[in-house]
Design a protein around this motif. Structure first.
Motif, PDB file in Angstrom:
ATOM      1  N   LYS A  56       0.831  -1.199   0.000  1.00 37.97           N
ATOM      2  CA  LYS A  56       0.000   0.000   0.000  1.00 37.97           C
ATOM      3  C   LYS A  56       0.867   1.252   0.000  1.00 37.97           C
ATOM      4  CE  LYS A  56      -3.321  -2.990   0.652  1.00 37.97           C
ATOM      5  NZ  LYS A  56      -4.180  -3.445  -0.479  1.00 37.97           N
ATOM      6  N   ALA A  78      -4.503  -0.738  11.360  1.00 37.09           N
ATOM      7  CA  ALA A  78      -5.395  -1.164  10.280  1.00 37.09           C
ATOM      8  C   ALA A  78      -5.465  -2.684  10.240  1.00 37.09           C
ATOM      9  CB  ALA A  78      -4.896  -0.611   8.947  1.00 37.09           C
ATOM     10  N   PHE A  94      -8.709  -5.821   2.354  1.00 35.49           N
ATOM     11  CA  PHE A  94      -8.090  -4.525   2.070  1.00 35.49           C
ATOM     12  C   PHE A  94      -7.679  -4.379   0.615  1.00 35.49           C
ATOM     13  CE2 PHE A  94      -6.741  -4.276   6.777  1.00 35.49           C
ATOM     14  CZ  PHE A  94      -7.921  -3.627   7.097  1.00 35.49           C
ATOM     15  N   VAL A  97      -7.990  -0.919  -0.646  1.00 39.28           N
ATOM     16  CA  VAL A  97      -7.139   0.114  -0.036  1.00 39.28           C
ATOM     17  C   VAL A  97      -5.857   0.203  -0.855  1.00 39.28           C
ATOM     18  CG1 VAL A  97      -5.925   0.869   2.034  1.00 39.28           C
ATOM     19  CG2 VAL A  97      -8.066  -0.410   2.248  1.00 39.28           C
ATOM     20  N   ILE A 100      -2.963   5.336   1.602  1.00 36.31           N
ATOM     21  CA  ILE A 100      -3.330   6.024   2.839  1.00 36.31           C
ATOM     22  C   ILE A 100      -2.591   7.356   2.851  1.00 36.31           C
ATOM     23  CG2 ILE A 100      -3.222   5.991   5.360  1.00 36.31           C
ATOM     24  CD1 ILE A 100      -3.434   2.971   5.254  1.00 36.31           C
ATOM     25  N   THR A 131     -12.879   8.371   3.801  1.00 34.95           N
ATOM     26  CA  THR A 131     -12.661   7.164   3.009  1.00 34.95           C
ATOM     27  C   THR A 131     -13.582   7.165   1.802  1.00 34.95           C
ATOM     28  OG1 THR A 131     -12.172   5.932   5.037  1.00 34.95           O
ATOM     29  CG2 THR A 131     -12.646   4.636   3.079  1.00 34.95           C
ATOM     30  N   VAL A 137      -7.625   6.394   1.695  1.00 35.04           N
ATOM     31  CA  VAL A 137      -8.025   6.675   3.067  1.00 35.04           C
ATOM     32  C   VAL A 137      -7.221   7.898   3.501  1.00 35.04           C
ATOM     33  CG1 VAL A 137      -7.992   5.854   5.450  1.00 35.04           C
ATOM     34  CG2 VAL A 137      -8.520   4.259   3.593  1.00 35.04           C
ATOM     35  N   GLU A 159     -11.672   4.574  10.020  1.00 34.46           N
ATOM     36  CA  GLU A 159     -11.696   4.721   8.563  1.00 34.46           C
ATOM     37  C   GLU A 159     -11.499   3.389   7.847  1.00 34.46           C
ATOM     38  OE1 GLU A 159     -12.741   7.351   7.112  1.00 34.46           O
ATOM     39  OE2 GLU A 159     -12.830   8.476   8.990  1.00 34.46           O
ATOM     40  N   LEU A 160     -10.676   2.495   8.392  1.00 33.05           N
ATOM     41  CA  LEU A 160     -10.506   1.189   7.754  1.00 33.05           C
ATOM     42  C   LEU A 160     -11.740   0.317   7.951  1.00 33.05           C
ATOM     43  CD1 LEU A 160      -8.047   0.241   6.082  1.00 33.05           C
ATOM     44  CD2 LEU A 160      -7.603   2.266   7.474  1.00 33.05           C
ATOM     45  N   LYS A 163     -13.765   0.863   5.071  1.00 32.55           N
ATOM     46  CA  LYS A 163     -13.311   0.079   3.921  1.00 32.55           C
ATOM     47  C   LYS A 163     -13.875  -1.339   3.965  1.00 32.55           C
ATOM     48  CE  LYS A 163     -10.636   2.475   1.106  1.00 32.55           C
ATOM     49  NZ  LYS A 163     -10.941   2.604  -0.339  1.00 32.55           N
TER      50      LYS A 163
END
Length: 265
Positions: A56, A78, A94, A97, A100, A131, A137, A159-160, A163
């Protein structure tokens, strides 16, 4: 065949990127949530976080001194959400995602919102996190620094959690993908009982048992409850034991046991 491929990929990654054990231990020492994990949980989370750091994109304010333990600390919170799941499920959760972004401070958004009468309202909203589905994010650095303890606040987990909520839809609606051992009707009824109780407290002008932001939208209710599940499990379990039990099955974890162990240590 797929499991063998995943194992080969993991072994290849480990060979190319040796795990920095010392930096990981420093990260765990900095955050009560990580320090409370047992040895096996800590090592599993460390390895997963190390892979997340390579998969990520983490965009930080220019000139910020954010060392490897800091990066570990952020991504580990996370990863804590999926720690109880299999490697494949954790990785898939994820998949949406990609980046970030950490901003120096809280940020403002111009918001348009229609009320029940059909009237459109415009206002400026200050946010500490945000998000988007298949988008980044965004987190406030100050609030990232305030996350990681047992106070019930954690912008990263919040916030995760959105997701996870968006994994099966375009928006956060409080109904993420759930495993086959959880009935969708049980999920709905349990969360609706919490939602109705929060609304009743507000209508009576009484303080809510958990952060009243949970009463603003079903998606926020799920995210706030996830925050409390991991960072104030005693509060959530006392206020809504059925919800705590449901989230324990969903996440396949028991943060309340970790919290109690910390209190008696």
């Amino acid at each position: 065949m797929l499991s063998k491929w995943r194992q080969w990929r993991a072994e290849r990654f480990d060979a190319r990127h040796p795990f920095p054990q010392e930096e990981w231990l420093r990260a765990c020492e900095r955050l009560p949530l990580l320090a409370a994990l047992d040895h096996d949980e800590r090592q599993r989370l460390g390895q997963r976080t190390w892979r997340l750091l390579h998969r990520k994109r983490l965009t930080l304010p220019e000139g910020l001194d954010f060392d490897l333990p800091d990066r570990f600390s952020l991504l580990a919170q996370a990863g804590l959400l999926t720690l109880g799941w299999s490697e494949a499920d954790a990785e898939g959760a994820f998949a949406g995602v990609h980046e970030i972004i950490v901003l120096p401070e809280a940020f403002r958004r111009q918001v348009e919102e229609m009320d029940e009468a059909g009237v459109m309202h415009e206002y400026v909203d200050e946010r500490v996190g945000e998000t988007w589905h298949q988008g980044p994010v965004v987190l406030s650095l100050a609030d990232v620094r305030d996350s990681g303890d047992w106070t019930g606040f954690n912008v990263i987990i919040h916030e995760l959690a959105h997701k996870l909520d968006m994994e099966n839809s375009l928006d956060a609606d409080g109904f993420p993908s759930i495993s086959s051992d959880i009935d969708s009707r049980e999920w709905y009824q349990t969360f609706m009982a919490v939602w109705n109780d929060l609304q009743a407290h507000l209508e009576r002008g009484e303080p809510t048992p958990i952060d009243d932001y949970a009463a603003t939208h079903p998606g926020e209710c799920f995210a706030v409850c996830c925050e409390h599940f991991f960072t104030a499990p005693d509060v959530l379990n006392e206020a809504y034991p059925a919800l705590y039990a449901l989230l324990r099955r969903y996440f396949r974890q028991n943060p309340l046991a970790r919290f109690k162990a910390c209190q008696t240590a």
